[in-house]
Design a protein around this motif. Structure first.
Motif, PDB file in Angstrom:
ATOM      1  N   TYR A 174      34.184   6.609 109.098  1.00  0.00           N
ATOM      2  CA  TYR A 174      33.415   7.266 110.153  1.00  0.00           C
ATOM      3  C   TYR A 174      32.420   6.278 110.741  1.00  0.00           C
ATOM      4  O   TYR A 174      31.432   5.923 110.106  1.00  0.00           O
ATOM      5  N   ILE A 178      28.678  17.901 110.933  1.00  0.00           N
ATOM      6  CA  ILE A 178      30.057  17.960 111.401  1.00  0.00           C
ATOM      7  C   ILE A 178      30.033  17.711 112.909  1.00  0.00           C
ATOM      8  O   ILE A 178      29.243  18.329 113.625  1.00  0.00           O
ATOM      9  N   ASN A 179      30.886  16.817 113.404  1.00  0.00           N
ATOM     10  CA  ASN A 179      30.885  16.551 114.845  1.00  0.00           C
ATOM     11  C   ASN A 179      31.654  17.630 115.609  1.00  0.00           C
ATOM     12  O   ASN A 179      32.194  18.567 115.019  1.00  0.00           O
ATOM     13  N   ARG A 198      25.330  19.183 105.658  1.00  0.00           N
ATOM     14  CA  ARG A 198      26.413  18.321 106.126  1.00  0.00           C
ATOM     15  C   ARG A 198      26.419  18.352 107.649  1.00  0.00           C
ATOM     16  O   ARG A 198      26.217  19.410 108.237  1.00  0.00           O
ATOM     17  N   GLY A 242      35.057  18.692 114.542  1.00  0.00           N
ATOM     18  CA  GLY A 242      35.178  19.272 113.207  1.00  0.00           C
ATOM     19  C   GLY A 242      35.279  18.252 112.087  1.00  0.00           C
ATOM     20  O   GLY A 242      35.644  18.589 110.964  1.00  0.00           O
ATOM     21  N   LEU A 255      33.709  15.680 109.361  1.00  0.00           N
ATOM     22  CA  LEU A 255      32.494  15.454 108.582  1.00  0.00           C
ATOM     23  C   LEU A 255      31.938  14.072 108.898  1.00  0.00           C
ATOM     24  O   LEU A 255      32.649  13.063 108.784  1.00  0.00           O
ATOM     25  N   CYS A 256      30.669  14.022 109.307  1.00  0.00           N
ATOM     26  CA  CYS A 256      30.019  12.762 109.656  1.00  0.00           C
ATOM     27  C   CYS A 256      29.133  12.251 108.530  1.00  0.00           C
ATOM     28  O   CYS A 256      29.164  11.071 108.198  1.00  0.00           O
TER      29      CYS A 256
END
Length: 137
Positions: free
Chosen positions: A61, A35-36, A33, A39, A41-42
């Motif tokens: 997103y 995560i940017n 996963r 924090g 989820l991308c």
């Protein structure tokens, strides 16, 4: 020079529901996963086969929808159509009856939780793809 297909990205309305679908129904393993820095989820990467993935992006997103987008469906090669169909049904998902397509290969169609069409294709030795795309000797 292009050497392969890296991934297909799908925007999904419920990331966990989609991860469950692709994992349970089609046996894809979640690889990682992204995560940017905030924090959030991308993306979730699911392994199709060696170095080929389906990348799921949660709703909202960085939407890139376009009114002229040309995407129609995903085609996944399978080695045993009967086994895949059994797995899909055992997982509680619907799938169409397999039939031989115009290209000479066995195909069955289904939809993911966001209504993306998924074509499952078992290549036939006499099908068009294998007839014209032989490995060099």
């Amino acid at each position: 020079m292009v050497t392969g297909l890296g991934h297909v990205n799908l925007g999904v309305s419920d990331i966990e529901k989609s991860v469950e679908f692709y994992s349970k129904a089609l046996g894809m393993e979640e690889m990682f996963r992204l995560i940017n820095d905030e924090g959030v989820l991308c993306n979730v990467y699911l392994k199709v086969c060696h170095q080929q993935y389906i990348e799921l992006s949660p709703a909202g997103y960085k939407p890139t929808e376009s009114p002229t987008q040309s995407f129609r469906h995903i085609c996944l090669h399978v080695s045993d159509m009967d086994a895949v169909i059994a797995r899909v049904k055992e997982s509680g998902y619907a799938i169409g009856t397999p039939k031989t397509g115009a290209d000479g290969n066995l195909q069955a169609f289904m939809r993911d939780p966001d209504d993306t069409i998924i074509e499952l294709m078992q290549l036939s030795p006499t099908g068009m793809q294998l007839s014209v795309d032989r490995k060099p000797e």
